[in-house]
Design a protein around this motif. Structure first.
Motif, PDB file in Angstrom:
ATOM      1  N   ALA A  11      29.916  37.854  36.612  1.00  0.00           N
ATOM      2  CA  ALA A  11      29.016  38.934  36.209  1.00  0.00           C
ATOM      3  C   ALA A  11      29.115  40.125  37.162  1.00  0.00           C
ATOM      4  N   GLU A  12      29.264  39.850  38.448  1.00  0.00           N
ATOM      5  CA  GLU A  12      29.216  40.914  39.449  1.00  0.00           C
ATOM      6  C   GLU A  12      30.550  41.604  39.683  1.00  0.00           C
ATOM      7  N   TRP A  13      31.638  41.043  39.157  1.00  0.00           N
ATOM      8  CA  TRP A  13      32.943  41.690  39.360  1.00  0.00           C
ATOM      9  C   TRP A  13      32.963  43.017  38.600  1.00  0.00           C
ATOM     10  N   PRO A  14      33.347  44.129  39.228  1.00  0.00           N
ATOM     11  CA  PRO A  14      33.294  45.437  38.563  1.00  0.00           C
ATOM     12  C   PRO A  14      34.286  45.548  37.404  1.00  0.00           C
ATOM     13  N   ASP A  15      33.804  46.065  36.283  1.00  0.00           N
ATOM     14  CA  ASP A  15      34.653  46.194  35.101  1.00  0.00           C
ATOM     15  C   ASP A  15      35.812  47.165  35.329  1.00  0.00           C
ATOM     16  N   LYS A  16      35.624  48.121  36.215  1.00  0.00           N
ATOM     17  CA  LYS A  16      36.698  49.083  36.483  1.00  0.00           C
ATOM     18  C   LYS A  16      37.877  48.434  37.204  1.00  0.00           C
ATOM     19  N   ASP A  17      37.702  47.203  37.682  1.00  0.00           N
ATOM     20  CA  ASP A  17      38.803  46.447  38.285  1.00  0.00           C
ATOM     21  C   ASP A  17      39.032  45.155  37.508  1.00  0.00           C
ATOM     22  N   TYR A  18      38.935  45.243  36.206  1.00  0.00           N
ATOM     23  CA  TYR A  18      39.175  44.089  35.330  1.00  0.00           C
ATOM     24  C   TYR A  18      40.540  43.466  35.587  1.00  0.00           C
ATOM     25  N   VAL A  19      41.555  44.294  35.802  1.00  0.00           N
ATOM     26  CA  VAL A  19      42.899  43.766  36.063  1.00  0.00           C
ATOM     27  C   VAL A  19      42.897  42.921  37.336  1.00  0.00           C
ATOM     28  N   GLY A  20      42.122  43.335  38.337  1.00  0.00           N
ATOM     29  CA  GLY A  20      42.002  42.544  39.557  1.00  0.00           C
ATOM     30  C   GLY A  20      41.387  41.180  39.295  1.00  0.00           C
ATOM     31  N   LEU A  21      40.428  41.126  38.375  1.00  0.00           N
ATOM     32  CA  LEU A  21      39.811  39.842  38.021  1.00  0.00           C
ATOM     33  C   LEU A  21      40.819  38.948  37.298  1.00  0.00           C
ATOM     34  N   LEU A  22      41.629  39.534  36.433  1.00  0.00           N
ATOM     35  CA  LEU A  22      42.674  38.761  35.766  1.00  0.00           C
ATOM     36  C   LEU A  22      43.647  38.179  36.786  1.00  0.00           C
ATOM     37  N   GLU A  23      44.007  38.971  37.778  1.00  0.00           N
ATOM     38  CA  GLU A  23      44.920  38.494  38.817  1.00  0.00           C
ATOM     39  C   GLU A  23      44.280  37.374  39.627  1.00  0.00           C
ATOM     40  N   PHE A  24      42.979  37.503  39.884  1.00  0.00           N
ATOM     41  CA  PHE A  24      42.260  36.465  40.630  1.00  0.00           C
ATOM     42  C   PHE A  24      42.272  35.149  39.848  1.00  0.00           C
ATOM     43  N   LEU A  25      42.024  35.229  38.548  1.00  0.00           N
ATOM     44  CA  LEU A  25      42.043  34.026  37.717  1.00  0.00           C
ATOM     45  C   LEU A  25      43.432  33.393  37.695  1.00  0.00           C
ATOM     46  N   LYS A  26      44.448  34.221  37.530  1.00  0.00           N
ATOM     47  CA  LYS A  26      45.810  33.698  37.482  1.00  0.00           C
ATOM     48  C   LYS A  26      46.179  32.987  38.777  1.00  0.00           C
ATOM     49  N   LYS A  27      45.747  33.535  39.912  1.00  0.00           N
ATOM     50  CA  LYS A  27      46.105  32.983  41.219  1.00  0.00           C
ATOM     51  C   LYS A  27      45.286  31.758  41.582  1.00  0.00           C
ATOM     52  N   ASN A  28      44.001  31.741  41.219  1.00  0.00           N
ATOM     53  CA  ASN A  28      43.099  30.732  41.755  1.00  0.00           C
ATOM     54  C   ASN A  28      42.643  29.666  40.754  1.00  0.00           C
ATOM     55  N   ALA A  29      42.689  29.976  39.487  1.00  0.00           N
ATOM     56  CA  ALA A  29      42.296  29.001  38.472  1.00  0.00           C
ATOM     57  C   ALA A  29      43.550  28.324  37.925  1.00  0.00           C
ATOM     58  N   SER A  30      43.354  27.416  37.001  1.00  0.00           N
ATOM     59  CA  SER A  30      44.471  26.685  36.405  1.00  0.00           C
ATOM     60  C   SER A  30      44.630  27.060  34.940  1.00  0.00           C
ATOM     61  N   ARG A  31      45.808  27.600  34.607  1.00  0.00           N
ATOM     62  CA  ARG A  31      46.162  27.913  33.225  1.00  0.00           C
ATOM     63  C   ARG A  31      45.240  28.961  32.612  1.00  0.00           C
ATOM     64  N   LEU A  32      44.748  29.878  33.431  1.00  0.00           N
ATOM     65  CA  LEU A  32      43.885  30.951  32.938  1.00  0.00           C
ATOM     66  C   LEU A  32      44.508  32.323  33.181  1.00  0.00           C
ATOM     67  N   GLY A  33      45.825  32.380  33.183  1.00  0.00           N
ATOM     68  CA  GLY A  33      46.505  33.649  33.293  1.00  0.00           C
ATOM     69  C   GLY A  33      46.627  34.330  31.942  1.00  0.00           C
ATOM     70  N   GLY A  34      46.940  35.608  31.961  1.00  0.00           N
ATOM     71  CA  GLY A  34      47.232  36.351  30.744  1.00  0.00           C
ATOM     72  C   GLY A  34      46.112  36.359  29.730  1.00  0.00           C
ATOM     73  N   GLU A  35      46.493  36.217  28.457  1.00  0.00           N
ATOM     74  CA  GLU A  35      45.513  36.328  27.380  1.00  0.00           C
ATOM     75  C   GLU A  35      44.485  35.210  27.407  1.00  0.00           C
ATOM     76  N   THR A  36      44.858  34.032  27.903  1.00  0.00           N
ATOM     77  CA  THR A  36      43.877  32.943  27.997  1.00  0.00           C
ATOM     78  C   THR A  36      42.723  33.344  28.902  1.00  0.00           C
ATOM     79  N   GLY A  37      43.046  33.946  30.047  1.00  0.00           N
ATOM     80  CA  GLY A  37      41.998  34.420  30.944  1.00  0.00           C
ATOM     81  C   GLY A  37      41.172  35.521  30.321  1.00  0.00           C
ATOM     82  N   MET A  38      41.824  36.442  29.616  1.00  0.00           N
ATOM     83  CA  MET A  38      41.104  37.531  28.951  1.00  0.00           C
ATOM     84  C   MET A  38      40.105  36.991  27.940  1.00  0.00           C
ATOM     85  N   ARG A  39      40.559  36.017  27.149  1.00  0.00           N
ATOM     86  CA  ARG A  39      39.676  35.477  26.111  1.00  0.00           C
ATOM     87  C   ARG A  39      38.573  34.604  26.703  1.00  0.00           C
TER      88      ARG A  39
END
Length: 224
Positions: A130-158
């Motif tokens: 909730a607190e991650w700034p929307d203006k750095d949405y791409v940064g949040l996608l990168e964080f998910l890809k690096k730190n979560a499992s199988r949540l890169g790309g469109e899966t993370g977006m959805r």
């Protein structure tokens, strides 16, 4: 790149007028920050899991089995999922009532640990999102890809859109609109293209007051 009110005009003209356009936007409007932040950790993990299993499978098949998924993964209690033994993983691979994909089943364990880490640092995993700034949405996608499992790309977006977080998704219609507006010259293929999209969305958001999801939907509706 034209002003966003002109793009809204295109979408309104192609979708039956302002009232119909507003109804379509309302279907995917993001949740308020306090609503996102209040999502329990187990529901964050459940949503991650559903999105991971949707990728490459029919969503209808996964949905039809979801009650079994809830039972198999102990209602996605993060601690119970995070510390599953090898024996427990083997048992899950033999269950006939869930999708028996070893890598995706293991992702529940890994994402359980990820959710627990976020909760330990932020009080709740959902609060972090909730607190991650929307203006750095791409940064949040990168964080998910690096730190979560199988949540890169469109899966993370959805996943993000599923929990109510504003999120753009470069679907074919969105990409067509972005090429028309000269934001991109081709389908996005890497971080640089995502940053170009982010910059355009940030500018359009400042102009219109709309969130990333609404801008994404409007772009899709603006193509013929």
């Amino acid at each position: 790149m034209r002003p966003f009110d002109e793009i809204i005009g295109l979408a309104v003209g192609r979708h039956g007028g302002s009232d119909a356009f507003e109804r379509m936007l309302a279907e995917t409007r993001p949740s308020p920050l306090h609503v996102i932040a209040a999502i329990p950790d187990d529901r964050i993990l459940a949503t991650m899991t559903r999105r991971v299993f949707y990728a490459g499978f029919s969503s209808k098949v996964i949905d039809s089995k979801w009650e079994a998924f809830e039972s198999a993964f102990e209602h996605f209690d993060p601690a119970r999922c995070a510390w599953m033994t090898e024996e427990r993983l083997d048992e899950l691979l033999k269950r006939p009532d869930i999708v028996k994909n070893g890598a995706k089943i293991k992702s529940v364990l890994e994402n359980g640990r990820f959710v627990m880490e976020l909760a330990a640092k932020h009080g709740a995993a959902a609060r972090f999102f909730a607190e991650w700034p929307d203006k750095d949405y791409v940064g949040l996608l990168e964080f998910l890809k690096k730190n979560a499992s199988r949540l890169g790309g469109e899966t993370g977006m959805r996943f993000l859109r599923s929990i109510g977080k504003p999120a753009f998704i470069p679907t074919p219609d969105v990409v067509r609109a972005l090429i028309r507006e000269e934001v991109l010259s081709k389908s996005p293929s890497g971080r640089g293209d995502l940053l170009k999209i982010q910059a355009a969305f940030n500018q359009w958001s400042d102009q219109s007051g709309l969130d990333l999801t609404s801008i994404s939907r409007t772009l899709a509706m603006s193509v013929g």
